[in-house]
Write a protein that holds these residues in place. Structure first.
Motif: not given
Length: 128
Positions: A44, A84, A111, A117, A119
């Protein structure tokens, strides 16, 4: 002529402390270098490296003033990432419910826009 100062930053906390100091003393010219990441953080890495930008995005999107930002969002620190789900810590535990309700959806949107992506954000497991 002033002699340049060389600093070594070992963690996100060091960088955050430096940036907070910079606000008090003036502009620093920093040459960014790689922060050391352990194996669990490398997956990450983009989130860790963009964390300040993500929080600033939330400030801009919500129209938050500097005092509100310094109280609610700026102190948020990533303590763990599980898939996530991002577990955060805030120095004032009593503010958790307000922060969850008001800002976690904005963090998710940030994000998505910045990292492409999604999260989900939660407060760290040990505080539950």
């Amino acid at each position: 002529m002033r002699k340049p100062i060389q600093l070594t930053i070992y963690s996100d906390f060091d960088l955050q402390t430096l940036m907070e100091s910079e606000e008090l003393v003036g502009t620093l010219q920093l040459e960014p270098r790689e922060l050391p990441l352990d194996d669990s953080e490398k997956e990450h890495e983009d989130l860790y490296r963009s964390w300040q930008e993500i929080k600033e995005y939330v400030r801009m999107e919500t129209g938050m003033n500097k005092v509100a930002f310094a109280t609610w969002v700026k102190p948020l620190k990533i303590v763990e990432i599980d898939g996530s789900i991002v577990y955060l810590k805030h120095p004032q535990v009593t503010l958790r419910e307000y922060i969850e309700t008001k800002y976690f959806v904005h963090l998710m949107a940030a994000t998505i826009d910045i990292l492409d992506k999604a999260y989900c954000f939660r407060f760290e497991k040990s505080e539950d």
